[in-house]
Design an enzyme around this catalytic site. Structure first.
Site, PDB file in Angstrom:
ATOM      1  N   TYR A 176      28.204  76.406 -27.114  1.00  0.00           N
ATOM      2  CA  TYR A 176      29.119  76.921 -28.137  1.00  0.00           C
ATOM      3  C   TYR A 176      28.519  78.170 -28.811  1.00  0.00           C
ATOM      4  O   TYR A 176      29.046  79.249 -28.714  1.00  0.00           O
ATOM      5  CB  TYR A 176      29.342  75.868 -29.236  1.00  0.00           C
ATOM      6  N   SER A 177      27.372  77.968 -29.514  1.00  0.00           N
ATOM      7  CA  SER A 177      26.841  79.029 -30.376  1.00  0.00           C
ATOM      8  C   SER A 177      26.405  80.258 -29.579  1.00  0.00           C
ATOM      9  O   SER A 177      25.937  80.141 -28.448  1.00  0.00           O
ATOM     10  CB  SER A 177      25.634  78.520 -31.163  1.00  0.00           C
TER      11      SER A 177
ATOM     12  N   GLN B 260      25.814  71.621 -24.650  1.00  0.00           N
ATOM     13  CA  GLN B 260      26.983  72.175 -25.343  1.00  0.00           C
ATOM     14  C   GLN B 260      26.780  73.679 -25.513  1.00  0.00           C
ATOM     15  O   GLN B 260      25.895  74.095 -26.266  1.00  0.00           O
ATOM     16  CB  GLN B 260      27.084  71.493 -26.719  1.00  0.00           C
TER      17      GLN B 260
ATOM     18  N   SER C 298      20.853  72.923 -27.015  1.00  0.00           N
ATOM     19  CA  SER C 298      19.966  71.757 -26.946  1.00  0.00           C
ATOM     20  C   SER C 298      19.971  71.195 -25.530  1.00  0.00           C
ATOM     21  O   SER C 298      21.045  71.070 -24.918  1.00  0.00           O
ATOM     22  CB  SER C 298      20.430  70.666 -27.920  1.00  0.00           C
TER      23      SER C 298
ATOM     24  N   GLU D  43      31.333  64.396 -33.646  1.00  0.00           N
ATOM     25  CA  GLU D  43      29.904  64.613 -33.857  1.00  0.00           C
ATOM     26  C   GLU D  43      29.309  63.614 -34.840  1.00  0.00           C
ATOM     27  O   GLU D  43      28.109  63.476 -34.940  1.00  0.00           O
ATOM     28  CB  GLU D  43      29.617  66.060 -34.282  1.00  0.00           C
TER      29      GLU D  43
HETATM   30  C1  LIG Z   1      18.242  71.864 -33.774  1.00  0.00           C
HETATM   31  C2  LIG Z   1      19.495  72.609 -33.450  1.00  0.00           C
HETATM   32  C3  LIG Z   1      20.219  72.294 -32.326  1.00  0.00           C
HETATM   33  C4  LIG Z   1      21.366  73.005 -31.990  1.00  0.00           C
HETATM   34  N1  LIG Z   1      22.030  72.681 -30.827  1.00  0.00           N
HETATM   35  C5  LIG Z   1      23.116  73.404 -30.456  1.00  0.00           C
HETATM   36  C6  LIG Z   1      23.759  73.153 -29.200  1.00  0.00           C
HETATM   37  O1  LIG Z   1      23.365  72.264 -28.433  1.00  0.00           O
HETATM   38  N2  LIG Z   1      24.808  73.918 -28.843  1.00  0.00           N
HETATM   39  C7  LIG Z   1      25.300  74.908 -29.649  1.00  0.00           C
HETATM   40  O2  LIG Z   1      26.273  75.549 -29.276  1.00  0.00           O
HETATM   41  N3  LIG Z   1      24.696  75.188 -30.845  1.00  0.00           N
HETATM   42  C8  LIG Z   1      23.617  74.462 -31.257  1.00  0.00           C
HETATM   43  N4  LIG Z   1      22.979  74.738 -32.460  1.00  0.00           N
HETATM   44  C9  LIG Z   1      23.445  75.887 -33.232  1.00  0.00           C
HETATM   45  C10 LIG Z   1      24.098  75.566 -34.556  1.00  0.00           C
HETATM   46  O3  LIG Z   1      25.385  75.053 -34.360  1.00  0.00           O
HETATM   47  C11 LIG Z   1      24.101  76.867 -35.384  1.00  0.00           C
HETATM   48  O4  LIG Z   1      22.753  77.182 -35.666  1.00  0.00           O
HETATM   49  C12 LIG Z   1      24.861  76.702 -36.674  1.00  0.00           C
HETATM   50  O5  LIG Z   1      26.237  76.596 -36.422  1.00  0.00           O
HETATM   51  C13 LIG Z   1      24.612  77.902 -37.620  1.00  0.00           C
HETATM   52  O6  LIG Z   1      24.879  79.093 -36.983  1.00  0.00           O
HETATM   53  P1  LIG Z   1      23.809  80.285 -36.965  1.00  0.00           P
HETATM   54  O7  LIG Z   1      22.481  79.733 -36.575  1.00  0.00           O
HETATM   55  O8  LIG Z   1      24.387  81.400 -36.159  1.00  0.00           O
HETATM   56  O9  LIG Z   1      23.673  80.754 -38.473  1.00  0.00           O
HETATM   57  P2  LIG Z   1      24.687  81.690 -39.268  1.00  0.00           P
HETATM   58  O10 LIG Z   1      26.086  81.217 -39.084  1.00  0.00           O
HETATM   59  O11 LIG Z   1      24.388  83.108 -38.944  1.00  0.00           O
HETATM   60  O12 LIG Z   1      24.274  81.395 -40.755  1.00  0.00           O
HETATM   61  C14 LIG Z   1      23.127  82.001 -41.382  1.00  0.00           C
HETATM   62  C15 LIG Z   1      23.083  81.549 -42.826  1.00  0.00           C
HETATM   63  O13 LIG Z   1      24.276  81.999 -43.520  1.00  0.00           O
HETATM   64  C16 LIG Z   1      24.954  80.892 -44.098  1.00  0.00           C
HETATM   65  N5  LIG Z   1      26.410  81.091 -43.990  1.00  0.00           N
HETATM   66  C17 LIG Z   1      27.094  81.453 -42.864  1.00  0.00           C
HETATM   67  N6  LIG Z   1      28.418  81.490 -43.133  1.00  0.00           N
HETATM   68  C18 LIG Z   1      28.566  81.149 -44.440  1.00  0.00           C
HETATM   69  C19 LIG Z   1      29.694  81.015 -45.317  1.00  0.00           C
HETATM   70  N7  LIG Z   1      30.924  81.240 -44.870  1.00  0.00           N
HETATM   71  N8  LIG Z   1      29.462  80.638 -46.599  1.00  0.00           N
HETATM   72  C20 LIG Z   1      28.203  80.398 -47.051  1.00  0.00           C
HETATM   73  N9  LIG Z   1      27.084  80.527 -46.267  1.00  0.00           N
HETATM   74  C21 LIG Z   1      27.281  80.891 -44.989  1.00  0.00           C
HETATM   75  C22 LIG Z   1      24.521  79.668 -43.280  1.00  0.00           C
HETATM   76  O14 LIG Z   1      24.640  78.482 -44.017  1.00  0.00           O
HETATM   77  C23 LIG Z   1      23.064  80.018 -42.976  1.00  0.00           C
HETATM   78  O15 LIG Z   1      22.238  79.659 -44.050  1.00  0.00           O
HETATM   79  C24 LIG Z   1      21.828  74.048 -32.823  1.00  0.00           C
HETATM   80  C25 LIG Z   1      21.111  74.369 -33.988  1.00  0.00           C
HETATM   81  C26 LIG Z   1      19.955  73.668 -34.299  1.00  0.00           C
HETATM   82  C27 LIG Z   1      19.199  74.036 -35.546  1.00  0.00           C
END
Ligand SMILES: Cc1cc2nc3c(=O)[nH]c(=O)nc-3n(C[C@H](O)[C@H](O)[C@H](O)COP(=O)(O)OP(=O)(O)OC[C@H]3O[C@@H](n4cnc5c(N)ncnc54)[C@H](O)[C@@H]3O)c2cc1C
Length: 412
Positions: free
Chosen positions: A120-121, A118, A153, A236
């Site tokens: 996305y991120s 996937q 992932s 999901e």
């Molecule tokens: C094990 C694992 C597998 C993954 N697999 C995939 C995958 O296969 N494909 C894919 O596309 N992505 C994947 N991800 C990514 C995942 O979807 C993102 O890590 C997640 O959406 C958080 O985004 P970020 O890491 O950019 O953190 P950020 O969005 O930058 O957040 C950083 C911190 O700020 C907080 N925060 C952010 N916005 C707000 C708000 N509006 N209010 C309060 N707090 C907030 C968050 O809670 C977090 O603590 C995976 C992540 C993990 C850990």
């Protein structure tokens, strides 16, 4: 909500249990072992159960899917492969893809003959996914994609990825996003594994440099990607609800066994009032989770779409798992880290990914992951605040706070 299983469900459960007893594999050592096990589950009709029959599924009810997942957890059966494709990328393709795309890809997703990831991120688009910047620009019948994805992932082993990319930068951020299938073997796709805290590397950064994607790989209509992504996110959760509560309960039972063996102040740890109190709290939470799960399942079974209670469920199970593994590590002390001194039967069963097989430490470290992916705990709290409790929207609350602060400054 109906918490009773029907006679049909009870008979189905017995059938699944008998099948698992007859077919449980030994230790799966290699990826090929896992593929063989996956194929066996598929042939038994236990994979993609909720999918339409014409695309290889069984059109099974959510409760039946949950029963299979629960029985697998009870038996300690290894999981299947291609979880992202089977869990939600495939269903999204079934909903929004062209007939040609469905015929080409869907069955191979189910059999795990082709693996999917996937995309996305991005480095600056996680919680705020709609802020993604990877772009696709038309070139004749093709599209040229440039950008970077992260936390992908299974990116290293995937044959295909489903990507959200920006196709119109001139409109608001939720519009102008499209959904593409990317062949991960295309020139310009570079996958760099990211090492995790567990020691393994199950996800990757994916760099996309002038990747040429044929027009036929666009899913659905141009610039409707955000809408389609909601289908993906909606899938999901679902069938794994009971499995999680059961897996946690199994883990809890093993924790209790450990507490009978380990001594604290010369007594079995289980006799310690503090340990008992903490274990009791976890057990209540696990049961709570099971009933929330049944509530969601009973809605799904009636053909209704669960609402924001899925956010409550996601927040609950992920944070509970984290608290539980923290408690185990607290009780085990140094034994938890060095993984010695425990009889084999007290160790965790080998996990599907098996970076550090048989250790509690692995689970303790990995438990943090689910509090981040598919929407972080903080984001779930925002959803619960806004859509369950009806609190003001985040931005408006921020503005109100700023206004109040400005007012306070003026009067002081
Ligand atoms: C094990 C694992 C597998 C993954 N697999 C995939 C995958 O296969 N494909 C894919 O596309 N992505 C994947 N991800 C990514 C995942 O979807 C993102 O890590 C997640 O959406 C958080 O985004 P970020 O890491 O950019 O953190 P950020 O969005 O930058 O957040 C950083 C911190 O700020 C907080 N925060 C952010 N916005 C707000 C708000 N509006 N209010 C309060 N707090 C907030 C968050 O809670 C977090 O603590 C995976 C992540 C993990 C850990």
């Amino acid at each position: 909500m109906d918490l009773n299983f029907t006679a049909e469900d009870i008979a189905f459960r017995a059938k699944v249990r008998a099948w698992l007893q007859a077919n449980m594999p030994g230790k799966l050592q290699t990826f090929e072992d896992r593929r063989r096990w996956h194929r066996k589950l598929y042939d038994a009709g236990f994979i993609g159960m909720g999918w339409p029959v014409e695309y290889g599924g069984q059109a099974a009810r959510p409760m039946q899917q949950a029963i299979v997942a629960e029985e697998m957890a009870l038996a300690g059966a290894p999981g299947y492969l291609n979880g992202l494709a089977i869990g939600f990328l495939g269903p999204t393709l079934v909903h929004h893809g062209s007939e040609a795309q469905k015929q080409r890809y869907v069955r191979n997703m189910l059999t795990a003959d082709e693996l999917w990831c996937q995309l996305y991120s991005e480095p600056d688009a996680g919680s705020d996914l709609a802020g993604l910047k990877t772009s696709a620009v038309r070139d004749g019948d093709d599209w040229i994609i440039n950008g970077q994805k992260v936390w992908t992932s299974q990116g290293m082993v995937s044959d295909f990825g489903m990507a959200l990319v920006r196709t119109d930068p001139t409109v608001s951020k939720h519009q102008g996003i499209s959904y593409f299938i990317i062949d991960m073997k295309s020139p310009g796709v570079e996958v760099r594994p990211l090492k995790q805290i567990t020691g393994g590397a199950e996800f990757a950064e994916v760099f996309l440099t002038n990747v040429r994607v044929p027009g036929e790989n666009l899913i659905g209509e141009l610039n409707k990607g955000w809408q389609y992504a909601q289908t993906t996110l909606g899938y999901e959760r679902g069938g794994s609800i009971l499995q999680r509560a059961t897996a946690f309960r199994q883990q809890f039972n093993r924790t209790v066994e450990v507490c009978k063996t380990l001594k604290r102040n010369g007594q079995p740890a289980l006799e310690d009032p503090l340990v008992r109190q903490k274990l009791g709290t976890i057990l209540v939470e696990i049961e709570n989770l099971r009933y929330t799960g049944l509530r969601i399942l009973s809605k799904l079974d009636r053909g209704e779409r669960p609402g924001p209670e899925t956010a409550v469920d996601k927040l609950n199970y992920t944070e509970l798992h984290k608290r539980h593994t923290e408690l185990i590590m607290e009780i085990l002390g140094p034994y938890g880290y060095v993984d010695v001194g425990l009889p084999d039967e007290l160790k965790l069963k080998e996990t599907a990914d098996a970076y550090e097989p048989g250790t509690w430490t692995w689970d303790f470290l990995y438990a943090k992951a689910a509090t981040i992916y598919a929407g972080t705990s903080q984001v779930q709290k925002n959803i619960i605040g806004e859509r369950v409790l009806g609190l003001p929207k985040e931005e408006r609350a921020d503005r109100a706070r700023l206004r109040a602060a400005a007012g306070a400054t003026r009067t002081s």
